[in-house]
Design a protein around this motif. Structure first.
Motif, mmCIF file in Angstrom:
data_model
loop_
_atom_site.group_PDB
_atom_site.id
_atom_site.type_symbol
_atom_site.label_atom_id
_atom_site.label_comp_id
_atom_site.label_asym_id
_atom_site.label_seq_id
_atom_site.Cartn_x
_atom_site.Cartn_y
_atom_site.Cartn_z
ATOM 1 N N ASP A 189 0.821 -1.203 0.000
ATOM 2 C CA ASP A 189 0.000 0.000 0.000
ATOM 3 C C ASP A 189 0.862 1.263 0.000
ATOM 4 O OD1 ASP A 189 -2.535 -1.249 0.032
ATOM 5 O OD2 ASP A 189 -2.347 -1.608 2.184
ATOM 6 N N HIS A 190 0.486 2.200 -0.862
ATOM 7 C CA HIS A 190 1.071 3.543 -0.929
ATOM 8 C C HIS A 190 -0.083 4.502 -0.627
ATOM 9 C CE1 HIS A 190 3.743 6.755 -2.564
ATOM 10 N NE2 HIS A 190 2.624 7.271 -3.045
ATOM 11 N N ILE A 191 -0.071 5.069 0.593
ATOM 12 C CA ILE A 191 -1.195 5.861 1.080
ATOM 13 C C ILE A 191 -0.739 7.309 1.255
ATOM 14 C CG2 ILE A 191 -2.875 6.147 2.933
ATOM 15 C CD1 ILE A 191 -2.431 3.141 3.571
ATOM 16 N N VAL A 192 -1.496 8.238 0.658
ATOM 17 C CA VAL A 192 -1.127 9.651 0.688
ATOM 18 C C VAL A 192 -2.278 10.473 1.244
ATOM 19 C CG1 VAL A 192 -0.464 11.670 -0.686
ATOM 20 C CG2 VAL A 192 0.401 9.405 -1.305
ATOM 21 N N ALA A 193 -1.961 11.344 2.184
ATOM 22 C CA ALA A 193 -2.849 12.438 2.582
ATOM 23 C C ALA A 193 -2.147 13.733 2.209
ATOM 24 C CB ALA A 193 -3.130 12.390 4.087
ATOM 25 N N ARG A 194 -2.843 14.614 1.496
ATOM 26 C CA ARG A 194 -2.206 15.862 1.075
ATOM 27 C C ARG A 194 -3.191 17.014 1.250
ATOM 28 N NH1 ARG A 194 -1.755 14.525 -5.457
ATOM 29 N NH2 ARG A 194 -3.939 14.982 -5.992
ATOM 30 N N MET A 195 -2.635 18.181 1.539
ATOM 31 C CA MET A 195 -3.470 19.331 1.823
ATOM 32 C C MET A 195 -2.742 20.619 1.444
ATOM 33 S SD MET A 195 -2.019 17.558 4.494
ATOM 34 C CE MET A 195 -3.419 16.572 4.917
ATOM 35 N N SER A 196 -3.508 21.636 1.079
ATOM 36 C CA SER A 196 -2.941 22.913 0.646
ATOM 37 C C SER A 196 -3.872 24.032 1.074
ATOM 38 C CB SER A 196 -2.772 22.916 -0.879
ATOM 39 O OG SER A 196 -2.303 24.173 -1.341
ATOM 40 N N LYS A 197 -3.278 25.186 1.393
ATOM 41 C CA LYS A 197 -4.105 26.329 1.776
ATOM 42 C C LYS A 197 -3.381 27.627 1.433
ATOM 43 C CE LYS A 197 -2.750 27.509 6.515
ATOM 44 N NZ LYS A 197 -3.260 27.729 7.898
ATOM 45 N N ALA A 198 -4.110 28.722 1.536
ATOM 46 C CA ALA A 198 -3.509 30.040 1.353
ATOM 47 C C ALA A 198 -2.583 30.345 2.525
ATOM 48 C CB ALA A 198 -4.610 31.094 1.254
ATOM 49 N N LEU A 199 -1.406 30.849 2.223
ATOM 50 C CA LEU A 199 -0.444 31.229 3.259
ATOM 51 C C LEU A 199 -0.830 32.591 3.815
ATOM 52 C CD1 LEU A 199 2.274 30.731 4.737
ATOM 53 C CD2 LEU A 199 3.392 31.879 2.815
ATOM 54 N N GLY A 200 -1.062 32.645 5.098
ATOM 55 C CA GLY A 200 -1.427 33.907 5.731
ATOM 56 C C GLY A 200 -0.208 34.719 6.127
ATOM 57 N N ALA A 201 -0.447 35.728 6.942
ATOM 58 C CA ALA A 201 0.637 36.629 7.341
ATOM 59 C C ALA A 201 1.555 36.023 8.377
ATOM 60 C CB ALA A 201 0.040 37.936 7.879
ATOM 61 N N ASP A 202 1.063 35.064 9.144
ATOM 62 C CA ASP A 202 1.821 34.523 10.271
ATOM 63 C C ASP A 202 2.628 33.311 9.817
ATOM 64 O OD1 ASP A 202 2.852 33.704 12.647
ATOM 65 O OD2 ASP A 202 0.914 33.375 13.649
ATOM 66 N N ARG A 203 3.935 33.476 9.662
ATOM 67 C CA ARG A 203 4.797 32.371 9.219
ATOM 68 C C ARG A 203 4.977 31.322 10.317
ATOM 69 N NH1 ARG A 203 8.283 33.737 5.064
ATOM 70 N NH2 ARG A 203 8.904 31.552 5.117
ATOM 71 N N THR A 204 4.610 31.625 11.553
ATOM 72 C CA THR A 204 4.690 30.623 12.618
ATOM 73 C C THR A 204 3.501 29.667 12.587
ATOM 74 O OG1 THR A 204 3.541 31.969 14.280
ATOM 75 C CG2 THR A 204 5.923 32.263 14.076
ATOM 76 N N ASP A 205 2.513 29.946 11.762
ATOM 77 C CA ASP A 205 1.365 29.044 11.612
ATOM 78 C C ASP A 205 1.787 27.867 10.742
ATOM 79 O OD1 ASP A 205 -1.013 27.743 11.186
ATOM 80 O OD2 ASP A 205 -1.867 29.307 9.897
ATOM 81 N N THR A 206 1.942 26.712 11.352
ATOM 82 C CA THR A 206 2.365 25.508 10.628
ATOM 83 C C THR A 206 1.270 24.451 10.697
ATOM 84 O OG1 THR A 206 3.612 24.872 12.604
ATOM 85 C CG2 THR A 206 4.841 25.890 10.808
ATOM 86 N N THR A 207 0.061 24.886 10.396
ATOM 87 C CA THR A 207 -1.096 24.012 10.309
ATOM 88 C C THR A 207 -1.709 24.131 8.926
ATOM 89 O OG1 THR A 207 -1.600 24.215 12.676
ATOM 90 C CG2 THR A 207 -3.384 23.493 11.239
ATOM 91 N N LEU B 18 -8.465 26.196 1.065
ATOM 92 C CA LEU B 18 -8.089 24.976 1.775
ATOM 93 C C LEU B 18 -8.628 23.787 0.996
ATOM 94 C CD1 LEU B 18 -6.880 23.441 4.190
ATOM 95 C CD2 LEU B 18 -9.108 23.656 5.323
ATOM 96 N N VAL B 19 -7.735 22.873 0.634
ATOM 97 C CA VAL B 19 -8.104 21.647 -0.070
ATOM 98 C C VAL B 19 -7.412 20.486 0.622
ATOM 99 C CG1 VAL B 19 -7.977 20.367 -2.242
ATOM 100 C CG2 VAL B 19 -8.424 22.831 -2.277
ATOM 101 N N VAL B 20 -8.165 19.411 0.899
ATOM 102 C CA VAL B 20 -7.622 18.211 1.524
ATOM 103 C C VAL B 20 -7.999 17.017 0.655
ATOM 104 C CG1 VAL B 20 -7.605 16.730 3.575
ATOM 105 C CG2 VAL B 20 -7.829 19.223 3.827
ATOM 106 N N GLN B 21 -7.019 16.179 0.328
ATOM 107 C CA GLN B 21 -7.268 15.019 -0.527
ATOM 108 C C GLN B 21 -6.550 13.794 0.023
ATOM 109 O OE1 GLN B 21 -5.952 16.020 -4.492
ATOM 110 N NE2 GLN B 21 -7.620 17.476 -4.845
ATOM 111 N N GLY B 22 -7.023 12.627 -0.380
ATOM 112 C CA GLY B 22 -6.357 11.365 -0.078
ATOM 113 C C GLY B 22 -6.201 10.546 -1.342
ATOM 114 N N LEU B 23 -5.105 9.819 -1.446
ATOM 115 C CA LEU B 23 -4.825 8.952 -2.593
ATOM 116 C C LEU B 23 -4.334 7.611 -2.080
ATOM 117 C CD1 LEU B 23 -2.785 11.411 -4.848
ATOM 118 C CD2 LEU B 23 -5.183 10.797 -5.146
ATOM 119 N N ARG B 24 -4.546 6.570 -2.874
ATOM 120 C CA ARG B 24 -4.043 5.254 -2.522
ATOM 121 C C ARG B 24 -3.664 4.512 -3.805
ATOM 122 N NH1 ARG B 24 -4.979 1.156 1.786
ATOM 123 N NH2 ARG B 24 -5.914 2.834 2.975
#
Length: 389
Positions: free
Chosen positions: A69-87, A310-316
């Motif tokens: 199994d090759h299992i992927v969770a991937r997510m992307s969002k707009a980068l805000g002003a706070d570079r310490t936000d790592t979520t 914000l986009v969240v996807q999964g692949l397998r």
């Protein structure tokens, strides 16, 4: 625009901290982690998170190899002003103690059958690697800095409903932090560079975790085998002890015939006095980090590419069904065991053997981007493709 980081005396240029020193669209700032059990190495987890200030994007991924199994969770969002936000949606990274302890969390989601809450605890000081720089015509294609650490993991991992207790006595891994300029996002118009052709990418990056020390090896070469960047460094747990240069590293790779799948490797370190150290590598489990995670194979999902707020996807995928051409154009992060021979002493360890042989490379007889290893004497003893473990 200001951010909370501007309240700290950490500025490097005459700009707010969210603005980097170059306007190059390819500037990035990234975390990388891997995590695996040493007693039964049948699971190999890799996690990454990157910010792309000049593209206004932050993205992340987790890719797990377990059996076929090759299992992927991937997510992307707009980068805000706070570079310490790592979520990024369900995935977050927390720096609990700088250069020592970090927590990595993936919350459960309907898009993927994977979640974890794990904490990395470093066993060596952070080691700065050599600057990585490459230019094509007048354009800088690589200008990066990176540091690495090995350590242990604590926490829990769940995949397809199966729970794994992550015990620091038996779960290891390494992490790195890198930043600078490298190709990200959508492909740019090549202009005159298209006449020169695409640059090859021959790359070996090994992080070997032994009980008493860590060895880091980097080799990138052009088509003729000339070194673009190299390192051969032993890092000791004691911060007062200097890192040790092991000599010039050389590589001997074994390929499965009719592919570019690497099935074994030997690295030798040649010291000025003539002493030679040897590391043999057994590749245990291949994680195809380039497939589904954003490293460049899928044109609809690449690091730094705008996906939306914000986009969240999964692949397998089934590993044995991954097409050979995808493996050829993908760096492979192999979970490996290492045996170091140093005079009369032998040490065994585990860790990462990352390898890519993309494009021409004279040493191994590759003359284009699509030819494969031949079943001649050099490869006659190649092992069975480790993608089918």
């Amino acid at each position: 625009m200001l951010s909370p980081m501007d309240d700290y005396p950490v500025h490097q240029i005459a700009e707010p901290i969210r603005h980097v020193a170059t306007s190059d669209r390819n500037f990035y700032d990234r975390y990388y982690f891997n995590c695996y059990p040493t007693e039964s190495p049948d699971v190999f987890l890799i996690v990454g998170l990157g910010q792309y200030p000049n593209l206004g994007v932050m993205d992340a991924f987790a890719v797990l190899r377990r059996g076929d199994d090759h299992i992927v969770a991937r997510m992307s969002k707009a980068l805000g002003a706070d570079r310490t936000d790592t979520t990024v949606g369900p995935l977050r990274i927390e720096v609990l103690e700088g250069l020592q302890k970090l927590r990595v969390v993936l919350e459960p989601g309907s898009e993927y059958n994977l979640s974890f809450d794990i904490t990395f605890d470093a066993t060596i000081p952070a080691a700065l690697e050599p600057k990585h720089f490459r230019r094509q015509l007048e354009r800088v294609t690589f200008d990066t800095s990176r540091f690495l650490q090995t350590g242990t993991w604590t926490g829990s991992l769940t995949v397809d409903g199966e729970d794994f207790a992550i015990d620091p006595k038996t779960w290891r891994g390494n992490r790195d932090r890198s930043w600078g300029v490298r190709p990200v996002g959508e492909a740019e118009p090549q202009g005159r560079r298209a006449v020169d052709g695409i640059q090859n990418f021959f790359w070996i990056y090994a992080v070997m975790q032994f009980d008493e020390f860590t060895i880091s090896v980097i080799m990138q070469e052009d088509e003729q085998g000339r070194r673009i960047v190299e390192e051969a460094m032993r890092v000791w747990p004691d911060e007062a002890r200097d890192n040790e240069w092991l000599g010039r590293p050389e590589h001997e790779l074994t390929f499965c015939p009719d592919t570019r799948d690497v099935t074994g490797a030997t690295i030798t370190f040649h010291r000025p006095g003539g002493e030679v150290l040897t590391v043999t590598s057994e590749l245990l489990l291949a994680n195809y980090i380039g497939i589904g995670t954003g490293y460049g194979l899928e044109q609809d999902w690449r690091h730094g590419m705008w996906q939306g707020e914000l986009v969240v996807q999964g692949l397998r995928h089934k590993v044995h069904e991954i097409e050979p051409f995808q493996r050829m154009f993908s760096p492979v992060d192999n979970l490996a065991s290492f045996t170091l021979t140093e005079g009369t002493n032998t040490n065994t360890g585990t860790g990462l053997f990352e390898v890519a042989a993309i494009g021409p490379h004279e040493k191994y007889g590759f003359t284009s981007f699509t030819d494969t290893a031949q079943a001649d004497d050099a490869y006659a003893l190649a092992a069975t493709d480790n993608t089918e473990e």
